[in-house]
Write an enzyme that holds these catalytic residues in place. Structure first.
Site, PDB file in Angstrom:
ATOM      1  N   HIS A 254      13.546 -29.722  22.615  1.00  0.00           N
ATOM      2  CA  HIS A 254      14.813 -29.797  23.342  1.00  0.00           C
ATOM      3  C   HIS A 254      15.791 -28.682  22.957  1.00  0.00           C
ATOM      4  O   HIS A 254      16.368 -28.011  23.812  1.00  0.00           O
ATOM      5  CB  HIS A 254      15.489 -31.149  23.105  1.00  0.00           C
ATOM      6  CG  HIS A 254      14.585 -32.326  23.356  1.00  0.00           C
ATOM      7  ND1 HIS A 254      13.653 -32.341  24.349  1.00  0.00           N
ATOM      8  CD2 HIS A 254      14.482 -33.539  22.742  1.00  0.00           C
ATOM      9  CE1 HIS A 254      13.011 -33.510  24.344  1.00  0.00           C
ATOM     10  NE2 HIS A 254      13.490 -34.242  23.364  1.00  0.00           N
ATOM     11  N   LYS A 356      20.124 -38.255  13.777  1.00  0.00           N
ATOM     12  CA  LYS A 356      20.259 -39.654  14.179  1.00  0.00           C
ATOM     13  C   LYS A 356      21.308 -40.315  13.297  1.00  0.00           C
ATOM     14  O   LYS A 356      21.601 -39.845  12.200  1.00  0.00           O
ATOM     15  CB  LYS A 356      18.915 -40.367  14.030  1.00  0.00           C
ATOM     16  CG  LYS A 356      17.868 -39.843  15.029  1.00  0.00           C
ATOM     17  CD  LYS A 356      16.697 -40.793  15.158  1.00  0.00           C
ATOM     18  CE  LYS A 356      15.637 -40.256  16.103  1.00  0.00           C
ATOM     19  NZ  LYS A 356      16.045 -40.307  17.520  1.00  0.00           N
TER      20      LYS A 356
HETATM   21  C1  BG6 Z   1      13.296 -37.772  22.484  1.00  0.00           C
HETATM   22  C2  BG6 Z   1      13.123 -38.032  21.016  1.00  0.00           C
HETATM   23  O1  BG6 Z   1      12.497 -36.700  22.901  1.00  0.00           O
HETATM   24  O2  BG6 Z   1      14.649 -37.461  22.757  1.00  0.00           O
HETATM   25  C3  BG6 Z   1      14.028 -39.142  20.556  1.00  0.00           C
HETATM   26  O3  BG6 Z   1      11.778 -38.385  20.745  1.00  0.00           O
HETATM   27  C4  BG6 Z   1      15.448 -38.861  20.960  1.00  0.00           C
HETATM   28  O4  BG6 Z   1      13.940 -39.325  19.163  1.00  0.00           O
HETATM   29  C5  BG6 Z   1      15.533 -38.503  22.432  1.00  0.00           C
HETATM   30  O5  BG6 Z   1      16.201 -40.030  20.704  1.00  0.00           O
HETATM   31  C6  BG6 Z   1      16.920 -38.045  22.805  1.00  0.00           C
HETATM   32  O6  BG6 Z   1      16.994 -37.949  24.189  1.00  0.00           O
HETATM   33  P1  BG6 Z   1      18.370 -38.145  24.939  1.00  0.00           P
HETATM   34  O7  BG6 Z   1      18.046 -37.914  26.368  1.00  0.00           O
HETATM   35  O8  BG6 Z   1      18.826 -39.547  24.633  1.00  0.00           O
HETATM   36  O9  BG6 Z   1      19.295 -37.122  24.372  1.00  0.00           O
END
Ligand code: BG6
Length: 506
Positions: A254, A356
């Site tokens: 991401h 987190k």
């Molecule tokens: C996921 C991770 O790809 O993305 C998670 O595995 C994380 O750990 C999540 O919580 C976060 O996604 P978003 O869309 O809530 O920012």
């Protein structure tokens, strides 16, 4: 899909041809939480073709009725829709089927072939791997062996969920398996961040406007901060997360996607290859994340949450979460400084942080500009002038803001920073679609721009893997802790302070 007068007549909304989606892992969490609600919303927005079926595949013996019940439960819980009184849900339910079997058993794929032929044989088929990565290989190989990967009268495509490998070696091996049975054009690697509305808007903002691009470089930008903060802990995912950690879970995919969208050169057209080529260039210019690089050194801080308070609730530390080893050294937080070695960005640090159990759920990209070359107001307004800031709010309050200095009203010349805000909600009304809606539809339409290409995934792992190796070779050292509800460990502020900068207060 989301009505607003401003949008009347503006949308060009292609609909896919006849399609069957085959979801491997249909009884699992991802299907329940994301895929089925996304299909419901697409159907509600009339984006699904008239000839459309969903075939759920998993080990659990559910039957068509059981799967349809799962669908109804899913949209109740995750879309707030009562399927009993909803026509869209009722009609979609009729197009859902289920097959149970062992995913490595050839007979399952023979049955699938028969099932697909029953659709008339001209459907495009989208396979969705919503299963643990350990099962990817056998599903891909069985699909290949059963002759289900080659286009017939309809196309064949495959969506691969994350995690795409756990290091460079495994990512390469997975690409190799996929390419043995599918061409790259058939493979859609999901990074759900690319489906987020504001992430896509970043490209529009940069390349459909004339006023930002000229200042989008080292001459005007001081540094970039990218933050992905979550309030949730590991939840019920310890089995996966213990072996992953924040660097693999959030940074490799991401954050690297966000980074390259900020840093890329303008593509020559909004085509999948041009956009993804330019993102690759940006990624390849990221300097190695461990020492040995020439130029300014990168820095990485990792940490793990301890017990604390988040959003008014007392929460346990990571090591007390179910399924987590008491002495676990898995990181739940990472912050880093990195550099891009190219003409546009030389000397501009990029700071990334994700964790987190932080105080607030927010994802944003903040571009901080250099101060004006001369401070002519220093004498009349001694408070220091804040640098201009451009903030892309990825979530939850999607929008873009600019911070600039203004004169405080009054007889004296005094300055204060003010914000100019664009918010999706107020500008366009309604709600923005969930990332999975956009991505599922794009895959059905054969539009790969918002999916990760094989070389991007590998190049990103090539950056991350040496860090993982460095951590592993350092042995089981205690990992710094931060209290749940704090913005990470003290070291992250030191990382910034070393450069005479500060993290944004969010
Ligand atoms: C996921 C991770 O790809 O993305 C998670 O595995 C994380 O750990 C999540 O919580 C976060 O996604 P978003 O869309 O809530 O920012």
């Amino acid at each position: 899909m989301h009505d607003h007068p401003l949008l009347d007549g503006l949308r060009i909304e292609p609909t896919p041809g006849p399609t069957s989606i085959v979801i491997f892992g249909a009884s699992g969490d991802l299907t329940q939480r994301k895929l089925l609600p996304a299909l419901y919303h697409l159907s509600r927005g009339q984006r699904l073709p008239a000839r459309f079926t969903v075939i759920g595949v998993a080990r659990t013996a559910l039957g068509d009725d059981g799967f349809r019940k799962k669908f109804r439960d899913s949209i109740k819980e995750f879309a707030g829709v009562d399927a009993e009184s909803d026509d869209v849900a009722a009609s979609l339910t009729q197009r859902m089927f289920y097959m149970s079997g062992e995913l490595d058993e050839p007979a399952l794929y023979d049955r699938l072939a028969v099932r697909l032929r029953e659709n008339g044989g001209d459907h495009g088929v989208l396979y969705y791997l919503a299963i643990p990565p350990s099962a990817y290989r056998s599903v891909v190989e069985r699909l290949g062996a059963a002759g289900l990967t080659a286009a017939e009268r309809g196309w064949r495509r495959i969506i691969v969920e994350k995690p795409f490998g756990t290091d460079l070696h495994s990512a390469r091996a997975l690409n190799h398996v996929l390419h043995a049975h599918f061409s790259e054009e058939q493979v859609f690697r999901i990074d759900h961040y690319l489906g987020k509305e504001t992430v896509q808007n970043l490209m529009v903002f940069r390349f459909a406007n004339g006023m930002f691009e000229p200042i989008w470089n080292r001459r005007y930008i001081d540094h970039v901060q990218i933050t992905a903060a979550e309030t949730v802990g590991v939840e019920r995912r310890a089995a996966y997360y213990e072996g992953a950690g924040a660097l693999r879970d959030m940074v490799q995919n991401h954050l690297m996607q966000l980074l390259t969208l900020v840093a890329m050169e303008p593509p020559i057209a909004f085509t999948a290859e041009s956009v993804r080529d330019r993102k690759m260039d940006a990624l390849l210019s990221v300097q190695p994340l461990v020492d040995g690089a020439h130029g300014p050194s990168p820095r990485i801080v990792r940490a793990q949450y301890a017990a604390g308070w988040v959003l008014g609730a007392e929460v346990p530390g990571y090591r007390s979460e179910p399924g987590v080893a008491p002495g676990s050294t898995t990181e739940t937080y990472v912050a880093m400084r990195l550099h891009l070695d190219n003409w546009r960005w030389a000397g501009v640090p990029f700071y990334l942080r994700t964790g987190k159990r932080l105080p607030k759920r927010t994802t944003e990209i903040a571009i901080q500009f250099r101060r004006p070359p001369m401070q002519i107001f220093k004498r009349v307004s001694p408070t220091s002038v804040s640098p201009n800031l451009l903030i892309v709010n990825v979530q939850p309050d999607e929008g873009i803001s600019v911070r600039f200095e203004a004169k405080l009203p009054g007889t004296r010349m005094q300055l204060a920073p003010v914000m100019m805000n664009f918010r999706y909600g107020t500008a366009f009304g309604g709600t923005v679609p969930e990332a999975y809606e956009t991505l599922l539809l794009d895959a059905m339409l054969g539009e790969p721009t918002l999916f990760a290409r094989h070389d991007f995934v590998e190049a990103s792992w090539a950056l991350i893997t040496p860090v993982l190796e460095r951590w592993r070779s350092a042995g089981p050292k205690p990992i710094p802790q931060y209290e749940a509800g704090e913005w990470g460990p003290a070291e992250v502020d030191v990382l910034m302070a070393e450069d005479g900068r500060r993290w944004r207060t969010l």
